[in-house]
Design an enzyme around this catalytic site. Sequence first.
Site, mmCIF file in Angstrom:
data_model
loop_
_atom_site.group_PDB
_atom_site.id
_atom_site.type_symbol
_atom_site.label_atom_id
_atom_site.label_comp_id
_atom_site.label_asym_id
_atom_site.label_seq_id
_atom_site.Cartn_x
_atom_site.Cartn_y
_atom_site.Cartn_z
ATOM 1 N N LYS A 162 -8.921 -5.609 14.357
ATOM 2 C CA LYS A 162 -9.932 -5.206 13.991
ATOM 3 C C LYS A 162 -10.011 -4.904 12.760
ATOM 4 O O LYS A 162 -8.430 -5.899 12.297
ATOM 5 C CB LYS A 162 -9.872 -3.089 13.531
ATOM 6 C CG LYS A 162 -10.033 -2.766 12.402
ATOM 7 C CD LYS A 162 -12.115 -2.446 13.219
ATOM 8 C CE LYS A 162 -13.052 -1.394 12.567
ATOM 9 N NZ LYS A 162 -13.522 -2.963 11.267
ATOM 10 N N LYS B 173 -1.507 -3.603 9.335
ATOM 11 C CA LYS B 173 -1.829 -2.283 8.921
ATOM 12 C C LYS B 173 -2.275 -1.034 9.580
ATOM 13 O O LYS B 173 -1.975 0.552 9.084
ATOM 14 C CB LYS B 173 -3.286 -2.841 7.671
ATOM 15 C CG LYS B 173 -4.056 -1.741 7.138
ATOM 16 C CD LYS B 173 -5.340 -2.898 6.366
ATOM 17 C CE LYS B 173 -4.910 -4.272 5.883
ATOM 18 N NZ LYS B 173 -5.792 -4.366 5.050
ATOM 19 N N LYS C 270 -8.857 -10.565 12.652
ATOM 20 C CA LYS C 270 -9.410 -11.636 10.647
ATOM 21 C C LYS C 270 -10.707 -12.445 10.660
ATOM 22 O O LYS C 270 -10.388 -13.336 12.165
ATOM 23 C CB LYS C 270 -8.708 -11.660 9.668
ATOM 24 C CG LYS C 270 -9.154 -11.528 8.507
ATOM 25 C CD LYS C 270 -9.286 -10.022 8.129
ATOM 26 C CE LYS C 270 -9.416 -9.822 6.503
ATOM 27 N NZ LYS C 270 -8.559 -8.575 6.066
ATOM 28 N N THR D 53 -11.168 1.831 -0.208
ATOM 29 C CA THR D 53 -10.111 1.242 -0.076
ATOM 30 C C THR D 53 -9.646 0.985 -1.524
ATOM 31 O O THR D 53 -8.653 1.274 -1.439
ATOM 32 C CB THR D 53 -10.374 -0.710 0.087
ATOM 33 O OG1 THR D 53 -10.692 -0.614 1.388
ATOM 34 C CG2 THR D 53 -8.872 -1.021 -0.264
ATOM 35 N N ASN E 121 -14.399 -5.036 -4.950
ATOM 36 C CA ASN E 121 -14.587 -4.371 -4.483
ATOM 37 C C ASN E 121 -14.012 -3.459 -4.764
ATOM 38 O O ASN E 121 -13.893 -2.110 -5.080
ATOM 39 C CB ASN E 121 -15.231 -3.779 -3.130
ATOM 40 C CG ASN E 121 -15.659 -2.618 -1.959
ATOM 41 O OD1 ASN E 121 -14.744 -2.281 -1.570
ATOM 42 N ND2 ASN E 121 -16.738 -2.223 -1.998
ATOM 43 N N SER F 229 -13.305 2.837 8.188
ATOM 44 C CA SER F 229 -13.663 1.960 8.923
ATOM 45 C C SER F 229 -13.570 2.371 10.438
ATOM 46 O O SER F 229 -15.010 2.726 11.224
ATOM 47 C CB SER F 229 -13.471 0.269 9.281
ATOM 48 O OG SER F 229 -13.899 -0.288 8.462
HETATM 49 N N1 GLU Z 1 -11.277 -6.359 5.075
HETATM 50 C C1 GLU Z 1 -10.579 -4.934 5.388
HETATM 51 C C2 GLU Z 1 -8.763 -4.802 4.920
HETATM 52 O O1 GLU Z 1 -8.673 -6.007 4.622
HETATM 53 C C3 GLU Z 1 -11.136 -4.250 5.537
HETATM 54 C C4 GLU Z 1 -11.046 -3.976 7.288
HETATM 55 C C5 GLU Z 1 -11.897 -3.262 8.416
HETATM 56 O O2 GLU Z 1 -12.410 -2.252 7.885
HETATM 57 O O3 GLU Z 1 -11.674 -3.479 9.015
HETATM 58 O O4 GLU Z 1 -8.742 -4.112 5.093
#
Ligand code: GLU
Length: 432
Positions: A74, A98, A110, A194, A225, A366
């Site tokens: 994810k 995370k 990613k 976030t 954002n 998410s």
């Molecule tokens: N891009 C965001 C992060 O760095 C969200 C990732 C997601 O929602 O999967 O945490």
Amino acid sequence: MSTKVAPVFNPFEAAQGQFDRVADQLNLDVEIRSILRWPLREFRFQIPVRMDDGSIKVFFGFRVQHNDARGPAKGGIRFHPNETLDTVRALAMWMTWKTAAADLPLGGGKGGVVVDPATLSVGEKERLCRGWIDGIWKNLGPRIDVPAPDVGTTPQMMGWMMDEYSKLTGQYEPGAITGKPVGSGGSLGRTEATGSGVITTVREAMARMGIDSTRTTASIQGFGNVAQYAALGFVEALGGKVVCISCYDRHEKGAVSFAKTDGVDVKFLQSITDQYGTVDKAKARAAGYGIEPGDAWIAKDVDVLIPAALEGQITADNVGSISPKVQIIAEGANGPTTPEADEVIRARGTFLIPDFLCNAGGVTVSYFESVQSDANYYWEHEAVLRRLDQKMTSAFKGVVGMADSRDVYMRDAAYMVAIDRVVKAMELRGWV
Ligand code: GLU
């Protein structure tokens, strides 16, 4: 004569260094380390896009799946001109920690494209998004790897990507991508998630330190954002004042800080910011804002610093300018602090809320979005925010509990919580 060359910041080396340090403290087995130091899978592919002038331009796309022991990989997709395989590797690895620190049943991944999205027309953006999916879709899916937005990507882009994925698979697949627009499989609360999660961790840190949030000030790097909603939350939820925000100015190709000692009006700044996060300087100046150099944000006499832009921003060169007044550093961005600067922050004893704990609110919503998409049943806004708050508060308490019980720095404690959970899943699945 000695020529001192500043070390080039490689986020993947930094991520591996952070992991190694904690792996040593945990006496982690060499086999486990060798799996976790590197991503499980990496993809780099060409994306040929028909441009508006009829020519074909080839972009480079990436997707890295660092670990999926706890669930599908994810993580977001960045559209950034400086994207490299190493930035994507680092960010994928941080996603594994995370999702584990937030205790979500997900792994880490990613993606990226080397591009400045501000140079593309709407049609070119759509074709690039669809092309990214065309290049990688067989390795994505609700049970494989679920992308989301990040720097340079938007809910609309996620909507196009979900549509392309659904067309290729022949069925409606809203659970394949998160961060989609509301009304097209998106979740209420995802946009502010976030930044709002950042503020939950700051609130919990202040409660623990006995700080009255209504008497505090913050300085923020970034106005995308994450930063916008962190700024809003700092003012509205905590009752504090944001005295400086620094953001990238795409016309000047550099950063600019906007300062106001009696507190910025976040909604006003949002109203004069374009979709790429560049604030209109003339309008800000007319409204009484001080226009200062891009790095002014870090030297402000505030209680809280929130780096919420990009990686590698607090460095050996500027860490010394952090005011002794600063009590909390809340890392809204991924990897904002270089290893050299981190040593300085650790030594001075500032309370650090490390990135993959601090900014876990986005991936948490998410996760809620993919649950809602799978069930095809969507929750009320208030229910999303309440559950987000619960998740972030308990993630914060888990990491603080580890920091207290082992008497370690907050970043190391977050790693310990996350690594424990990932290793346990690997063991239970029989990988090690
Ligand atoms: N891009 C965001 C992060 O760095 C969200 C990732 C997601 O929602 O999967 O945490």
